[in-house]
Design an enzyme around this catalytic site. Structure first.
Site, PDB file in Angstrom:
ATOM      1  N   ASP A  33     -12.640  -8.712   3.953  1.00 29.65           N
ATOM      2  CA  ASP A  33     -13.895  -8.670   3.185  1.00 29.65           C
ATOM      3  C   ASP A  33     -14.494 -10.069   3.088  1.00 29.65           C
ATOM      4  OD1 ASP A  33     -13.586  -5.913   2.609  1.00 29.65           O
ATOM      5  OD2 ASP A  33     -14.399  -6.181   0.588  1.00 29.65           O
ATOM      6  N   TYR A  74       0.822  -1.215   0.000  1.00 29.43           N
ATOM      7  CA  TYR A  74       0.000   0.000   0.000  1.00 29.43           C
ATOM      8  C   TYR A  74       0.855   1.263   0.000  1.00 29.43           C
ATOM      9  CZ  TYR A  74      -4.721  -1.846   0.799  1.00 29.43           C
ATOM     10  OH  TYR A  74      -5.951  -2.443   0.669  1.00 29.43           O
ATOM     11  N   ASP A  92      -6.615  -6.857   3.885  1.00 30.87           N
ATOM     12  CA  ASP A  92      -7.705  -6.159   3.194  1.00 30.87           C
ATOM     13  C   ASP A  92      -8.627  -7.186   2.540  1.00 30.87           C
ATOM     14  OD1 ASP A  92      -9.121  -3.961   1.977  1.00 30.87           O
ATOM     15  OD2 ASP A  92      -8.116  -4.493   0.102  1.00 30.87           O
ATOM     16  N   LYS A 127       2.678 -15.534   2.474  1.00 35.19           N
ATOM     17  CA  LYS A 127       2.908 -16.259   1.218  1.00 35.19           C
ATOM     18  C   LYS A 127       4.397 -16.562   1.158  1.00 35.19           C
ATOM     19  CE  LYS A 127       1.505 -17.872  -2.821  1.00 35.19           C
ATOM     20  NZ  LYS A 127       0.546 -19.007  -2.951  1.00 35.19           N
ATOM     21  N   ASP A 162      -3.408 -18.209   0.277  1.00 29.74           N
ATOM     22  CA  ASP A 162      -4.414 -18.826  -0.596  1.00 29.74           C
ATOM     23  C   ASP A 162      -5.189 -19.889   0.182  1.00 29.74           C
ATOM     24  OD1 ASP A 162      -2.001 -20.207  -0.480  1.00 29.74           O
ATOM     25  OD2 ASP A 162      -2.052 -20.890  -2.555  1.00 29.74           O
TER      26      ASP A 162
HETATM   27  C1  IPM Z   1     -10.472  -0.970   3.721  1.00 33.59           C
HETATM   28  C2  IPM Z   1     -10.672  -0.332   2.369  1.00 33.59           C
HETATM   29  C3  IPM Z   1      -9.484   0.567   2.056  1.00 33.59           C
HETATM   30  C4  IPM Z   1      -8.229  -0.293   2.056  1.00 33.59           C
HETATM   31  C5  IPM Z   1      -9.612   1.370   0.763  1.00 33.59           C
HETATM   32  C6  IPM Z   1     -10.866   2.206   0.743  1.00 33.59           C
HETATM   33  C7  IPM Z   1      -8.400   2.216   0.498  1.00 33.59           C
HETATM   34  O1  IPM Z   1     -10.845  -1.308   1.398  1.00 33.59           O
HETATM   35  O2  IPM Z   1     -10.369  -0.226   4.720  1.00 33.59           O
HETATM   36  O3  IPM Z   1     -10.438  -2.195   3.797  1.00 33.59           O
HETATM   37  O4  IPM Z   1      -7.907  -0.900   1.029  1.00 33.59           O
HETATM   38  O5  IPM Z   1      -7.550  -0.336   3.077  1.00 33.59           O
HETATM   39 MG    MG Z   2     -10.962  -3.297   2.175  1.00 37.14          MG
END
Ligand code: IPM
Ligand code: MG
Length: 345
Positions: A243, A137, A239, A182, A215
């Site tokens: 999700d 990042y 990240d 990884k 993975d």
């Molecule tokens: C998160 C989001 C952010 C990230 C984006 C909006 C930059 O996806 O907080 O998970 O990738 O960290």
């Molecule tokens: Mg995110």
């Protein structure tokens, strides 16, 4: 007098931020709240996603409550154009918020809202500890006419501190850490694994530690989510996996997060979901992740553990009593969801 900065941001952000502040004020009547534009809204107003003014206000606060940033209006591949996400990344970096805590605990009332079968998710209670200020990042980015690159760089010290966060968190939970990397491919992951194991042996030998390749972790998360306790991983893997883990709870609209640094500086509290531009302004956004983020703010930002637990339990009981927003298969709007939680406070 406790002071927080709120950053409603874009899309559904302002709609879910306002009721969260109202709820916080129930617990902290003398709470001082300073609101600033952020993300796309700040680009529109000031040409940049995070102004010096906003950053200074955040630095001086006891905690920062952020809703969501981004939207199609500001989507661009032009590397020179300002992007809403730069505000978020800049704020995390400037405040030194290297530890991102994302708890995933599906409520029994929502077991059937998850796309995963009930037997699979029952008993899941995990915490993703995501490194937040390093890795790909923040590494150098290059772009030429026919190539592009993003550097993934971690210092040993960056891995040491996030490893400590994870082991400490595990001690207060089920005492197990799954370190995700990884290491079969990436040098940064081989360093990660070495450092995590050294910190484990030297400082936390009482905590159970396993290594999981990323993975495989993605697969195990849906195959046996209840086996995980603390998952610690680098920025990009965290990240993605958070999700994925969010869907265990039925909706990404349920997941809160806290981003914390080392010193006495303010933490940042925000839902994991985004700005949902498709439903912005329609009054149907699920505010529960925002409320649960406010609970994390009470706990980690204002040291009000009992109040945090009371808010979390009000959310639980509202869901038990049947509250469902559209993302959970129901029809309750933001206002109705807010009233339901307030009624259970
Ligand atoms: C998160 C989001 C952010 C990230 C984006 C909006 C930059 O996806 O907080 O998970 O990738 O960290
Ligand atoms: Mg995110």
């Amino acid at each position: 007098m406790p002071r927080i900065v709120t950053l409603p941001g874009d899309g559904i952000g302002p709609e879910i931020c306002a009721p969260a502040v109202a709820i916080l004020q129930r617990f902290v009547p003398d709470l001082e709240v300073e609101e600033h534009v952020f993300g796309g809204a700040s680009i529109d107003a000031h040409g940049t996603a995070l102004t010096d003014d906003t950053l200074a206000a955040c630095r001086g606060a006891d905690a920062v409550l952020l809703a969501a940033v981004g939207g199609p209006k500001w989507d661009t591949t032009d590397p020179d154009a300002p992007r809403p996400e730069q505000g978020l990344l800049g704020l995390r970096k400037a405040l030194g918020l290297y530890a991102n805590l994302r708890p995933v605990r599906p409520l029994p009332a929502l077991y059937d809202a998850s796309p995963l079968r009930r037997e699979r998710i029952e008993g899941t209670d995990l915490l993703v500890v995501r490194e937040l200020t390093g890795g790909i990042y923040f590494g150098e980015k290059t772009r030429t006419a026919d190539s592009a690159s993003d550097l993934c760089l971690y210092t040993v010290a960056e891995v040491e501190r996030i490893a400590r966060t994870a082991f400490l968190a595990a001690r207060g939970r089920r005492n197990k850490v799954s370190s995700v990397d990884k290491a079969n491919v990436l040098e940064t992951s081989r360093q990660w694994r070495e450092v995590v194991h050294r910190i484990h042996a030297q400082e936390f030998p009482d905590v159970e530690l396993e290594d999981v390749l990323v993975d495989n972790a993605a697969m195990q998360l849906v195959a046996r989510p209840s086996d995980f306790d603390v998952i610690v991983t680098e920025n990009l893997f965290g990240d993605i996996l958070s999700d994925e883990a969010a869907m265990i709870t039925g909706s990404i609209g349920m997941l809160p997060s806290a981003s914390l640094g080392d010193d006495a500086g303010p933490g940042l509290f925000e839902p994991v979901h985004g700005s949902a531009p498709d439903i912005a302004g329609t009054g149907v956004a699920n505010p529960l992740a925002m409320f649960l983020s406010a609970a994390m703010l009470l706990r980690h930002g204002l040291a009000m553990d009992n109040e945090a637990a009371a808010l979390e339990s009000a959310v639980d009981r509202a869901l038990d009593a049947g509250l469902r927003t559209p993302d959970l298969g129901g029809s309750a709007g933001t206002a109705e969801a807010t009233d339901a939680v307030l009624a259970h406070l």
